[in-house]
Scaffold this motif. Structure first.
Motif, PDB file in Angstrom:
ATOM      1  N   LEU A 204      18.484   6.697  10.923  1.00 47.82           N
ATOM      2  CA  LEU A 204      17.620   6.702  12.308  1.00 47.82           C
ATOM      3  C   LEU A 204      15.839   6.792  11.952  1.00 47.82           C
ATOM      4  CD1 LEU A 204      20.353   7.993  14.881  1.00 47.82           C
ATOM      5  CD2 LEU A 204      19.316   5.181  14.461  1.00 47.82           C
ATOM      6  N   VAL A 205      15.278   6.287  12.907  1.00 46.75           N
ATOM      7  CA  VAL A 205      13.468   6.838  13.181  1.00 46.75           C
ATOM      8  C   VAL A 205      12.878   6.461  14.441  1.00 46.75           C
ATOM      9  CG1 VAL A 205      13.059   6.018  10.359  1.00 46.75           C
ATOM     10  CG2 VAL A 205      12.641   4.212  12.062  1.00 46.75           C
ATOM     11  N   LYS A 206      12.001   6.853  14.231  1.00 46.64           N
ATOM     12  CA  LYS A 206      11.151   6.371  15.979  1.00 46.64           C
ATOM     13  C   LYS A 206      10.705   6.394  15.766  1.00 46.64           C
ATOM     14  CE  LYS A 206      10.633  10.034  18.640  1.00 46.64           C
ATOM     15  NZ  LYS A 206      10.780   9.987  19.725  1.00 46.64           N
ATOM     16  N   ALA A 207      11.143   4.311  16.238  1.00 45.82           N
ATOM     17  CA  ALA A 207      10.380   3.214  15.999  1.00 45.82           C
ATOM     18  C   ALA A 207       9.595   3.598  17.445  1.00 45.82           C
ATOM     19  CB  ALA A 207      10.907   2.028  15.885  1.00 45.82           C
TER      20      ALA A 207
ATOM     21  N   ASP B 180       0.784  -1.188   0.130  1.00 44.64           N
ATOM     22  CA  ASP B 180      -0.069   0.377   0.495  1.00 44.64           C
ATOM     23  C   ASP B 180       0.675   1.396  -0.228  1.00 44.64           C
ATOM     24  OD1 ASP B 180      -1.342   2.090   0.634  1.00 44.64           O
ATOM     25  OD2 ASP B 180      -2.543   1.485   2.138  1.00 44.64           O
ATOM     26  N   GLN B 181       0.348   1.667  -1.357  1.00 45.45           N
ATOM     27  CA  GLN B 181       1.808   3.192  -1.677  1.00 45.45           C
ATOM     28  C   GLN B 181       1.717   4.006   0.264  1.00 45.45           C
ATOM     29  OE1 GLN B 181       4.474   3.103  -3.512  1.00 45.45           O
ATOM     30  NE2 GLN B 181       4.078   1.460  -3.749  1.00 45.45           N
ATOM     31  N   ASP B 182       0.712   3.524   0.402  1.00 45.31           N
ATOM     32  CA  ASP B 182       0.269   5.009   1.475  1.00 45.31           C
ATOM     33  C   ASP B 182       0.416   4.345   2.569  1.00 45.31           C
ATOM     34  OD1 ASP B 182      -0.900   6.809  -0.488  1.00 45.31           O
ATOM     35  OD2 ASP B 182      -2.500   6.160  -0.110  1.00 45.31           O
ATOM     36  N   ALA B 183       1.403   3.564   2.698  1.00 51.17           N
ATOM     37  CA  ALA B 183       1.161   2.811   3.904  1.00 51.17           C
ATOM     38  C   ALA B 183       2.771   3.607   5.028  1.00 51.17           C
ATOM     39  CB  ALA B 183       2.235   1.450   3.848  1.00 51.17           C
ATOM     40  N   LYS B 184       1.835   3.758   6.231  1.00 52.35           N
ATOM     41  CA  LYS B 184       2.569   4.688   7.441  1.00 52.35           C
ATOM     42  C   LYS B 184       3.986   4.198   7.894  1.00 52.35           C
ATOM     43  CE  LYS B 184       0.617   8.513   6.305  1.00 52.35           C
ATOM     44  NZ  LYS B 184       0.131   8.507   4.967  1.00 52.35           N
ATOM     45  N   GLU B 185       3.462   2.487   7.807  1.00 51.54           N
ATOM     46  CA  GLU B 185       4.243   2.312   9.171  1.00 51.54           C
ATOM     47  C   GLU B 185       5.019   0.906   8.520  1.00 51.54           C
ATOM     48  OE1 GLU B 185       2.823   2.044  13.387  1.00 51.54           O
ATOM     49  OE2 GLU B 185       0.639   1.149  12.157  1.00 51.54           O
ATOM     50  N   ILE B 186       5.363  -0.103   9.020  1.00 57.19           N
ATOM     51  CA  ILE B 186       5.572  -1.771   9.301  1.00 57.19           C
ATOM     52  C   ILE B 186       5.799  -2.067  10.688  1.00 57.19           C
ATOM     53  CG2 ILE B 186       7.837  -1.864   9.209  1.00 57.19           C
ATOM     54  CD1 ILE B 186       7.469  -4.548   7.055  1.00 57.19           C
ATOM     55  N   ILE B 187       4.847  -2.723  10.437  1.00 59.15           N
ATOM     56  CA  ILE B 187       4.389  -3.887  12.223  1.00 59.15           C
ATOM     57  C   ILE B 187       5.059  -5.092  12.059  1.00 59.15           C
ATOM     58  CG2 ILE B 187       2.799  -4.586  13.947  1.00 59.15           C
ATOM     59  CD1 ILE B 187       1.051  -2.716  12.406  1.00 59.15           C
TER      60      ILE B 187
ATOM     61  N   GLU C 136      16.437   3.544  20.205  1.00 56.21           N
ATOM     62  CA  GLU C 136      17.289   4.047  19.309  1.00 56.21           C
ATOM     63  C   GLU C 136      17.447   4.284  18.277  1.00 56.21           C
ATOM     64  OE1 GLU C 136      17.147   7.119  21.779  1.00 56.21           O
ATOM     65  OE2 GLU C 136      15.196   5.718  22.564  1.00 56.21           O
ATOM     66  N   ALA C 137      17.969   2.473  18.037  1.00 53.85           N
ATOM     67  CA  ALA C 137      18.901   2.517  17.125  1.00 53.85           C
ATOM     68  C   ALA C 137      18.197   1.841  15.821  1.00 53.85           C
ATOM     69  CB  ALA C 137      19.903   1.208  17.577  1.00 53.85           C
ATOM     70  N   ILE C 138      16.768   1.952  16.035  1.00 54.00           N
ATOM     71  CA  ILE C 138      15.971   1.269  14.805  1.00 54.00           C
ATOM     72  C   ILE C 138      16.257   2.187  13.367  1.00 54.00           C
ATOM     73  CG2 ILE C 138      14.092   0.556  13.599  1.00 54.00           C
ATOM     74  CD1 ILE C 138      13.639  -0.056  16.663  1.00 54.00           C
ATOM     75  N   LYS C 139      17.072   1.646  12.285  1.00 55.70           N
ATOM     76  CA  LYS C 139      16.832   2.742  10.930  1.00 55.70           C
ATOM     77  C   LYS C 139      15.577   2.417   9.771  1.00 55.70           C
ATOM     78  CE  LYS C 139      21.817   2.968  12.111  1.00 55.70           C
ATOM     79  NZ  LYS C 139      23.514   2.617  11.520  1.00 55.70           N
TER      80      LYS C 139
ATOM     81  N   PHE D 162       0.665 -14.852  23.961  1.00 56.48           N
ATOM     82  CA  PHE D 162       1.422 -14.902  22.839  1.00 56.48           C
ATOM     83  C   PHE D 162       1.683 -14.114  21.935  1.00 56.48           C
ATOM     84  CE2 PHE D 162      -2.702 -15.702  21.816  1.00 56.48           C
ATOM     85  CZ  PHE D 162      -2.780 -15.302  20.629  1.00 56.48           C
ATOM     86  N   MET D 163       0.741 -12.920  21.775  1.00 54.66           N
ATOM     87  CA  MET D 163       1.101 -12.121  20.709  1.00 54.66           C
ATOM     88  C   MET D 163       2.385 -11.787  21.240  1.00 54.66           C
ATOM     89  SD  MET D 163      -1.374 -12.394  18.810  1.00 54.66           S
ATOM     90  CE  MET D 163      -1.700 -10.122  18.431  1.00 54.66           C
ATOM     91  N   GLY D 164       2.535 -10.804  22.324  1.00 58.54           N
ATOM     92  CA  GLY D 164       3.731 -10.095  22.766  1.00 58.54           C
ATOM     93  C   GLY D 164       3.262  -8.449  22.759  1.00 58.54           C
ATOM     94  N   GLN D 165       4.581  -7.645  22.218  1.00 63.43           N
ATOM     95  CA  GLN D 165       4.490  -6.416  21.704  1.00 63.43           C
ATOM     96  C   GLN D 165       4.131  -6.280  20.570  1.00 63.43           C
ATOM     97  OE1 GLN D 165       7.000  -5.413  24.964  1.00 63.43           O
ATOM     98  NE2 GLN D 165       5.539  -3.708  25.010  1.00 63.43           N
ATOM     99  N   ALA D 166       3.678  -5.306  19.402  1.00 59.77           N
ATOM    100  CA  ALA D 166       4.046  -4.996  18.167  1.00 59.77           C
ATOM    101  C   ALA D 166       5.077  -3.913  18.433  1.00 59.77           C
ATOM    102  CB  ALA D 166       2.566  -4.596  18.023  1.00 59.77           C
ATOM    103  N   LEU D 167       5.870  -4.138  17.139  1.00 56.06           N
ATOM    104  CA  LEU D 167       6.906  -3.044  16.900  1.00 56.06           C
ATOM    105  C   LEU D 167       6.428  -1.946  16.018  1.00 56.06           C
ATOM    106  CD1 LEU D 167       9.923  -2.021  17.087  1.00 56.06           C
ATOM    107  CD2 LEU D 167      10.789  -3.947  16.037  1.00 56.06           C
ATOM    108  N   HIS D 168       5.818  -0.661  15.922  1.00 51.84           N
ATOM    109  CA  HIS D 168       5.887  -0.114  14.655  1.00 51.84           C
ATOM    110  C   HIS D 168       7.180   0.615  14.407  1.00 51.84           C
ATOM    111  CE1 HIS D 168       1.613  -0.177  16.232  1.00 51.84           C
ATOM    112  NE2 HIS D 168       2.161  -0.330  17.151  1.00 51.84           N
ATOM    113  N   VAL D 169       7.464   0.882  12.913  1.00 54.67           N
ATOM    114  CA  VAL D 169       8.356   0.758  12.380  1.00 54.67           C
ATOM    115  C   VAL D 169       7.709   2.596  11.052  1.00 54.67           C
ATOM    116  CG1 VAL D 169      10.189   0.576  10.927  1.00 54.67           C
ATOM    117  CG2 VAL D 169      10.363  -0.785  13.080  1.00 54.67           C
ATOM    118  N   PRO D 170       8.363   3.503  10.896  1.00 52.94           N
ATOM    119  CA  PRO D 170       7.674   4.561  10.659  1.00 52.94           C
ATOM    120  C   PRO D 170       8.367   3.979   9.067  1.00 52.94           C
ATOM    121  CG  PRO D 170       8.994   5.309  12.075  1.00 52.94           C
ATOM    122  CD  PRO D 170       8.705   4.458  12.186  1.00 52.94           C
TER     123      PRO D 170
END
Ligand code: BES
Ligand code: ZN
Length: 635
Positions: A99-102, A73-80, A91-94, A112-120
């Motif tokens: 570097l980006v603000k994840a 999706d060309q409008d996607a704002k993040e990958i999870i 602090e180190a996600i690129k 079992f789900m754990g935590q989502a990591l949102h990367v812009p």
């Protein structure tokens, strides 16, 4: 046949083909939101570059995961990504090296789900780099103490990713419908060999203690795997097969599994070329929670199938079978788990029949029929958990991994085989695997393919006379229990045991010792032990025990059924040995029935809790979770 009816056939087949074509299109990523935070409809991963240092002192893996991603999706704002129990350096996600603000989402109420990591991300995003280390909460990992290994001298590390544990050692889109290739660059302590689910594993250690691997075929995350130990490799000559095991154990295992090359030949002849290159097996410490795990190119196996008699090698056939059913054609969601395991039980059975003959293979089928009947009884005749197609919403996918998927799945396919005959059915299965290679399917995708290729409507007069109805396909897949057209399995080699046990059941003073044969295989022992009435006179059990040294036996299958009988019969002299067994073996299939039985009475519960407390440090999280839930005690 009238023209009108021919038209109906034509239209029906055409519809089936169209459905199956659209459903299996390579770029369609199935919805997996029940068990993953990933957003593949916006962006999904295609390749992993994993750099990792394995440290036995801190029991930690320090790693970077560099993911290639594809934007849908060309409008996607993040990958999870999915994560669980990982220490991620936010602090180190690129993204593309910048570097980006994840951010990490809240811990899910569903453990079992754990935590989502949102990367812009933006339109041009191609690479996501994540720096992290594992923690004590990384449940896929088991750091095995030296005392729990074969040699007792060195530690051992292995992973178990299926179903939803890959996210606890690699941040990933942890859904079986998302496939990626991977490469890994590993560093380990001196003298240790690191292996992964890849075709180019090293055959010996090197002086740099570094290993570089590639999995060149796209796999789902649950097939990510790592094992690190003091390991030796022994190849089978003139084949693509071999054994990895601890030095002290390797030749024993090599001897036990020497049918591996013939198994690969037999399976390839039936279902098409083996697609993966090498097929090796690594034998792990006895705490491994499963019999085997079909990690691509390198099956992980329990030592509990090494009996010295080669009579439990169906385990190897099973994991090899997954090279077609599961690894090549994968369940799209965990609700479709029977597509992995039911098909694999069927393929396993066919491999066993090729190598050892129908009579041997039928013993296993007969034991499986027993298992599924017990499972249906335990769930309740009408329970939706006895459907092949499951609905595991808000539940740990592990809860769907029952004998239903395996044995009801197997019986369904065997029913189709018996109806269509091997010639047609084998051709169908082969084309099913070839057509859908390296893709993930839902149950509905399979049914569409089945209706387009095999179960076409015949004699076409009224809908209730179609083969689909006659074969009760919807009942098999979407209904409870076993339909009335369940195949009848008769194992000739059990006949004599069954008929004597029938007499024994009516005469509690019958001396069981008179029917035993020294050369019984494990399967015959199981049939025998499962038929013994727990009310049998204890002196008879004792004589049986003295003659055949059942208490303390090395054969874990026999041990489990024997101790189960001892618990039911309150044959106490076996209990100390049973406790030792439960303190050493971590295979859930053996732990479960014994803890379950103990948990039925108050005194038994006390014993179970004590054994669990003393043994849990030996168990992998998969077994610990199941047993602690059962006993309602701490993990
Ligand atoms: N893939 C399974 C093991 C598994 C199941 C892992 C569910 C995680 C969740 C493996 O192929 C398997 O079925 N193993 C069986 C082998 C047996 C049927 C011969 C086992 O472990 O007992
Ligand atoms: Zn399996």
């Amino acid at each position: 046949m009238k023209f009108y009816n021919w038209m109906k056939v034509y239209l029906f087949v055409l519809a089936g083909v169209l459905i199956s074509l659209s459903a299996s299109a390579a770029d369609k990523i199935p919805d997996a939101s029940q068990h993953s935070f990933a957003n593949p409809q916006q962006a999904y991963v295609t390749h992993l570059d994993w750099n990792a240092a394995i440290d036995f002192n801190t029991k930690r893996i320090n790693a970077t995961a560099i993911w290639d991603i594809k934007i849908v999706d060309q409008d996607a704002k993040e990958i999870i990504f999915d994560t669980r129990g990982l220490a991620i350096n936010l602090e180190a996600i690129k993204v593309n090296g910048k570097l980006v603000k994840a951010s990490l989402g809240p811990m899910s109420e569903l453990a079992f789900m754990g935590q989502a990591l949102h990367v812009p991300i933006h339109k041009e995003a191609k690479k996501v780099e994540i720096l992290y280390h594992t923690t004590d909460a990384s449940q896929a990992l088991q750091w095995v103490e030296p005392t729990q290994t074969h040699s007792k001298t060195d530690p051992f590390l292995y992973t178990q990713s299926e179903a939803a544990l890959a996210r606890s050692w690699v941040p990933c889109q942890d859904a079986p419908g998302i496939r990626f290739t991977y490469e890994a660059h590993l560093s380990v302590p001196a003298g240790f060999l690191a292996l992964m689910s890849v075709g180019n594993n090293a055959k010996s250690t090197n002086s740099k203690n570094e290993y570089n691997y590639q999995q060149t075929h796209p796999i789902p995350s649950y097939l990510l795997a790592l094992a690190v130990g003091k390991l030796t490799y022994i190849p089978y000559q003139n084949s693509e097969c071999g054994i990895y095991a601890e030095q002290t154990y390797a030749s024993t295992v090599f001897n036990e599994f020497d049918a591996m090359p013939s198994m690969v030949k037999a399976a390839s002849k039936l279902y098409g070329k083996y697609a993966w290159g090498r097929f090796d097996v690594i034998v792990l410490p006895p705490s491994f929670p499963f019999g085997g795990m079909e990690n691509p190119n390198l099956t992980f196996a329990t030592p509990t199938v090494v009996t010295g008699r080669k009579d439990l090698v169906n385990l190897v056939a099973h994991e090899l079978a997954h090279s077609w059913s599961g690894n090549l054609v994968t369940n799209a969601t965990w609700n479709d788990f029977w597509l992995n395991e039911g098909f694999t039980m069927y393929v396993e059975q066919r491999i066993m029949e090729e190598l050892y003959g129908r009579d041997f293979a039928e013993m296993q089928a007969a034991l499986d029929v027993n298992d599924v009947k017990v499972a249906i009884q335990d769930f309740g005749e009408k329970s939706p958990d006895t459907h092949l197609k499951l609905n595991l919403a808000n539940r740990d996918p592990d809860e769907g991994m029952t004998d239903i998927a395996y044995d009801k799945g197997y019986l369904f396919l065997r029913m189709l085989e018996e109806y269509y005959g091997r010639q047609k059915w084998d051709a169908f299965l082969k084309s099913y695997f070839t057509t859908h290679a390296f893709s993930s399917l839902t149950t509905e995708d399979f049914l569409a393919y089945l209706s387009s290729q095999l179960v076409t409507p015949e004699p076409l007069v009224a809908p209730e006379q179609t083969a689909w109805r006659k074969l009760r396909i919807d009942e098999w897949v979407y209904g409870p229990g076993l339909p009335s057209n369940t195949p009848v399995v008769v194992a000739k080699r059990f006949n004599s045991i069954d008929s004597v046990m029938e007499i024994v059941s009516k005469n509690s003073t019958y001396d069981l010792n008179t029917i035993l044969k020294k050369d019984w295989t494990t399967f015959e022992w199981l049939r025998f032990l499962q038929a013994i009435d727990p009310n049998t006179d204890k002196r008879i059990l004792q004589k049986l025990d003295e003659t055949y040294l059942l208490t303390g036996t090395d054969n874990a299958e026999i041990a489990t059924d024997w101790y189960l009988l001892c618990l039911r019969a309150n044959y106490e002299s076996a209990f100390p040995a049973m406790k030792m067994f439960l303190g050493k073996v971590g295979r859930r299939k053996f732990l479960m029935p014994l803890y379950f039985e103990m948990n039925k009475s108050d005194a038994g519960k006390v014993m179970a809790l004590e054994i669990y407390r003393n043994s849990k440090s030996v168990y992998h999280s998969v077994s610990r979770n199941t047993i602690s839930n059962l006993l309602q005690t701490d993990y």
